[in-house]
Design an enzyme around this catalytic site. Sequence first.
Site, PDB file in Angstrom:
ATOM      1  N   CYS A 180      42.158  42.244  45.686  1.00 45.08           N
ATOM      2  CA  CYS A 180      42.722  40.909  45.475  1.00 45.08           C
ATOM      3  C   CYS A 180      44.069  41.002  44.770  1.00 45.08           C
ATOM      4  O   CYS A 180      44.130  41.151  43.543  1.00 45.08           O
ATOM      5  CB  CYS A 180      41.753  40.055  44.669  1.00 45.08           C
ATOM      6  SG  CYS A 180      42.424  38.432  44.297  1.00 45.08           S
TER       7      CYS A 180
ATOM      8  N   CYS B 185      44.750  38.319  42.150  1.00 45.55           N
ATOM      9  CA  CYS B 185      44.012  38.474  40.889  1.00 45.55           C
ATOM     10  C   CYS B 185      44.666  39.559  40.032  1.00 45.55           C
ATOM     11  O   CYS B 185      44.782  39.416  38.823  1.00 45.55           O
ATOM     12  CB  CYS B 185      42.567  38.912  41.127  1.00 45.55           C
ATOM     13  SG  CYS B 185      41.715  38.039  42.413  1.00 45.55           S
ATOM     14  N   ASP B 186      45.040  40.651  40.657  1.00 45.23           N
ATOM     15  CA  ASP B 186      45.395  41.849  39.891  1.00 45.23           C
ATOM     16  C   ASP B 186      46.863  42.270  40.011  1.00 45.23           C
ATOM     17  O   ASP B 186      47.295  43.195  39.326  1.00 45.23           O
ATOM     18  CB  ASP B 186      44.509  43.027  40.348  1.00 45.23           C
ATOM     19  CG  ASP B 186      43.029  42.713  40.171  1.00 45.23           C
ATOM     20  OD1 ASP B 186      42.701  42.015  39.200  1.00 45.23           O
ATOM     21  OD2 ASP B 186      42.214  43.139  40.999  1.00 45.23           O
TER      22      ASP B 186
END
Length: 333
Positions: A156, A159-160
């Site tokens: 992701c 997300c990261d």
Amino acid sequence: MALFGKMENLDAPKDDNKEIKDVEKVKVLIIGSGPAGYTAAIYAARANLSPVMYEGLQPGGQLTTTTEVENFPGYPSGITGPEMMEDLKGQATRFGTDVRFGLATAADLSQRPFKVTIDSNKVIETEALIIATGATAKYLGLPDESKYAGSGVSACATCDGFFYRGKDVAVVGGGDTACEEALYLAGLAKKVYLIVRRDVLRASKVMQERVRKAENIEVLWKHQTKGLFGDGVVEGATLAKNLGTPEEEEVRIAIDGFFLAIGHKPNSDIFNGFLDTDNVGYIKTVPGSSKTNISGVFACGDVQDPIYRQAVTAAGSGCMAAIDTERFLAEQE
Ligand code: NDP
């Protein structure tokens, strides 16, 4: 991590609810909180069916890991995935949907009321069940993916990606997700390698064009990942170019982040043995409806859609599931 409604690899036996004392009866249970689940909730709530929804591991579903949604009708300037999911949740709760945090860990669909175990410690008995559990990101299956999980491996980018500002990263895949993730990361990282196993991208033309124009994205055509290396964290990847041909050669790239974007697996494992699925695990529905092989159990969104997998088609199928549920319950009375 894309963990929407993740249910695979759960060891809980299907009848683990026999031991559970906390039992609640509801009319309509919806599991999963992506566009399909929320749309089903909006329609079911407006039909006075008092739906209860469990959100799963990733409330809001896969779209909460997407940056800009530009192709959902009604948003001429686009909208972020998380904002859209907040709006859908607000619309579902406005009409009385009981939205709860919790993960469906087992199911017994052998008879009505259907029994769904939540977090292995509560059983919901429901007259009708709407499954909107979506799909979860796939991994290549390399031991190094688990070895470096949380230390440079991610599925992701939104997300990261933040952790890789000014660094070099790689994205695996050639579809729209891979292109989207690569473009997102290109805005943060110094350099992005797009590792593509064939010599073409599967992605839509518009995404291909954007990738082509991004100065810091380098597409590695006909490359496959053999492994990752690094002292505790990812420091690079070993790739094979032209794998399995006389021209095969080993290529090593220095990267800090390794992002998977190679597709998804439907979250249908807890219904194994009850529901008909295809060989990948997508729940089969009667064409033109959300009906499964069990009367009173309906499926919508990505868990039953190997073809379109779009937010708007998921929402449409959620609407179908709620209407099918309403008609089913009316027939029972
Ligand atoms: P796709 O199934 O479309 O693409 C998967 C990609 O990963 C393919 O390029 C495939 O290669 C590659 N791949 C699969 N397995 C491996 C492997 N073992 N090793 C290396 N590469 C591998 O999945 P997506 O998640 O990209 O998209 C799913 C659906 O969602 C699509 O319909 C897409 O259009 C849609 N989508 C739309 C977006 C938008 O409109 N904004 C954004 C994201 C997704 P190969 O091509 O060789 O099979």
